[in-house]
Design a protein around this motif. Structure first.
Motif, PDB file in Angstrom:
ATOM      1  N   SER A 385       0.831  -1.201   0.000  1.00 14.92           N
ATOM      2  CA  SER A 385       0.000   0.000   0.000  1.00 14.92           C
ATOM      3  C   SER A 385       0.871   1.258   0.000  1.00 14.92           C
ATOM      4  O   SER A 385       2.020   1.240   0.459  1.00 14.92           O
ATOM      5  CB  SER A 385      -0.895   0.016   1.243  1.00 14.92           C
ATOM      6  OG  SER A 385      -0.127   0.221   2.413  1.00 14.92           O
ATOM      7  N   SER A 387       0.642   3.852   1.925  1.00 12.13           N
ATOM      8  CA  SER A 387       0.991   4.274   3.283  1.00 12.13           C
ATOM      9  C   SER A 387       2.140   3.449   3.834  1.00 12.13           C
ATOM     10  O   SER A 387       3.013   3.968   4.531  1.00 12.13           O
ATOM     11  CB  SER A 387      -0.231   4.159   4.206  1.00 12.13           C
ATOM     12  OG  SER A 387      -0.682   2.823   4.295  1.00 12.13           O
ATOM     13  N   ARG A 388       2.141   2.145   3.522  1.00 12.12           N
ATOM     14  CA  ARG A 388       3.257   1.321   3.992  1.00 12.12           C
ATOM     15  C   ARG A 388       4.565   1.769   3.340  1.00 12.12           C
ATOM     16  O   ARG A 388       5.610   1.861   4.005  1.00 12.12           O
ATOM     17  CB  ARG A 388       2.994  -0.155   3.685  1.00 12.12           C
ATOM     18  CG  ARG A 388       4.161  -1.078   4.155  1.00 12.12           C
ATOM     19  CD  ARG A 388       5.215  -1.229   3.072  1.00 12.12           C
ATOM     20  NE  ARG A 388       6.498  -1.682   3.550  1.00 12.12           N
ATOM     21  CZ  ARG A 388       6.920  -2.925   3.469  1.00 12.12           C
ATOM     22  NH1 ARG A 388       6.150  -3.857   2.996  1.00 12.12           N
ATOM     23  NH2 ARG A 388       8.147  -3.231   3.876  1.00 12.12           N
TER      24      ARG A 388
END
Length: 489
Positions: A385, A387-388
């Motif tokens: 993702s 955000s990761r």
């Protein structure tokens, strides 16, 4: 590796002890560091290093006593329950101690292949840390799986399914002939062995649970484990081709035979083989690879060493470098190892191991904190993702810059990670760091990214080691770790 030696590849491309060996062993480890590279060279090459790793007791391991850094991990189940019951500790604290230990163990152990397989089995035969019904036994469970990680799946299944941590987690302590609890019996079929596609029925689940009766844990009351023949259900059972009279009050021999049947079932062989292929090769292993690994599993009666040998000699494994994204725990551990940061014994609670757990948690994977019985996914797409990725990039700069002031960490001297001879251009220093951290020279994109971040031409010259400021070294090393080469297995 010292400043005078070539960083990881030795500048020679030596496949026996250089970058190729280090990269290949990265598939069998939680990231390449100086000790692993030295171990490959000392063993005489990648193949010999792998052979020694298959027998972990032959590898001297200074991390064997690391668990003593957390005294709670040494408590008996009765002591752990007494501590929680009195309010002196919480179940979550036992779990957090174990999570910290697991991160440090992955970083420090020299039995890296054993540790990777331990992680695979811990996610397959999953019991979370810090759970109210299993926490007093969870460290013992951890050590049990580690000790059996390179034996056979048959042995692993026998040990895990009847373990008090598993019984508490999946309510098998409540499973008696007077009231069948199907929880563990169902997960045994669905998750740990044959899977849903095998076509087992509800009657199979019931007989699976009946065979598991008799194993007791005094949950919330000393947590003592025992076997109670008077609680075991007797009578003929049938599950997926397995039949047993199950007439004795002591049902343990019948259960052992049943677990062996499941461990050696063709559906289990295929599922375990695929899981190993996904973890060690890629998210979508070819049918050829899975068939080869499955055949080795079956012909060896689930022997882990034989299964791994079939996997690592397959052409698909040999071409598998940098095909899958590291999971967050792997990412944090591999970055720490590559940067040469060493966890050391600490004082107090604001310690580096705790920060490692929090770092992995911020990226979405608190060690053994998955809330369901199926364990964390092995496929890498789960962790891709935006955000990761942003979190990981920031984390790499934080680690490279030593921005964490917590107790319990030792860093290499800055000069020891730079070339011996100066002057050096920025491009040469970036190349050196790329070789050191990810095992290959920096490509043009990485060189341009570093130059842009520093607002400095790639050909600009650093006259001495002292000219390479801490800030410049942080940006260079963090950017290298943020490249695809730094993020992929």
């Amino acid at each position: 590796m010292g400043r005078g030696s070539g960083p990881r590849t030795g500048g020679s491309g030596d496949a026996e002890g250089g970058g190729d060996a280090g990269e290949r062993q990265g598939c069998h480890s939680f990231g390449v560091d100086e000790q692993l590279t030295a171990a490959v060279r000392a063993a005489g090459g990648a193949e010999r290093w792998f052979a020694t790793q298959l027998t972990p007791t032959s590898v001297a391991d200074p991390s064997a006593t690391v668990h003593t850094w957390w005294p709670r991990l040494g408590h008996t189940p009765a002591r752990a329950w007494a501590e929680v019951k009195s309010g002196r500790s919480g179940a979550w604290q036992y779990g957090f101690d174990l999570a910290q230990y697991s991160m440090v163990q992955k970083i420090l152990t020299r039995r890296q292949l054993q540790e990777v397989l331990h992680d695979v089995w811990s996610n397959l035969l999953y019991v979370p840390v810090g759970h109210d019904r299993s926490f007093p036994w969870r460290f013992h469970y951890d050590q049990t799986l580690r000790g059996l990680a390179l034996t056979s799946y048959r042995q692993l299944l026998r040990a895990a399914v009847v373990h008090p941590a598993m019984s508490g987690w999946l309510n098998n302590d409540l499973n008696t002939k007077r009231g069948i609890n199907e929880n563990l019996g169902r997960e045994l079929l669905e998750l740990y062995t044959v899977g849903r596609a095998s076509g087992y029925t509800e009657d199979d689940v019931k007989d699976s649970a009946r065979l598991l009766t008799g194993h007791k844990v005094k949950v919330f009351d000393t947590f003592a484990a025992s076997y109670a023949p008077e609680d075991h259900w007797t009578g003929r059972v049938r599950v997926l081709g397995f039949t047993h009279a199950n007439a004795a009050a002591d049902g343990r021999p019948a259960l052992a035979a049943y677990l062996d049947h499941l461990a050696l079932h063709p559906a289990t062989a295929e599922r375990v083989a695929r899981r190993l292929c996904v973890r060690l090769v890629g998210d979508d292993p070819s049918p050829s690879l899975v068939r080869s690994v499955t055949a080795a599993y079956r012909s060896s009666r689930s022997d882990v060493r034989a299964t791994l040998k079939a996997l690592r000699t397959h052409p698909e494994f040999l071409a598998a470098r940098r095909r899958t994204l590291r999971a967050p725990v792997e990412d944090v551990v591999a970055s720490v190892r590559a940067l040469g940061i060493r966890p050391v014994r600490f004082r107090g609670t604001d310690a580096f191991p705790a920060n490692l757990v929090w770092a992995a948690g911020r990226l979405g994977q608190e060690p053994y904190g998955w809330p369901r019985p199926d364990g964390y996914p092995e496929g890498s797409t789960t962790w891709a993702s935006p955000s990761r990725m942003l979190g990981a990039w920031n984390q790499h700069y934080s680690l490279a810059g030593r921005w964490n002031s917590a107790d319990g960490q030792a860093f290499p001297a800055p000069a020891s990670v730079l070339p011996t001879a100066f002057p050096r251009t920025l491009a040469e220093i970036v190349d050196h760091q790329s070789l050191l951290l990810v095992g290959r020279p920096a490509d043009a994109t990485t060189q341009a990214a570093v130059a842009t971040m520093l607002n400095r031409a790639s050909g600009s010259v650093y006259k001495t080691v002292a000219d390479v400021s801490g800030w410049h070294l942080t940006l260079i090393r963090g950017t290298v770790l943020n490249t695809p080469e730094g993020m992929l297995r």
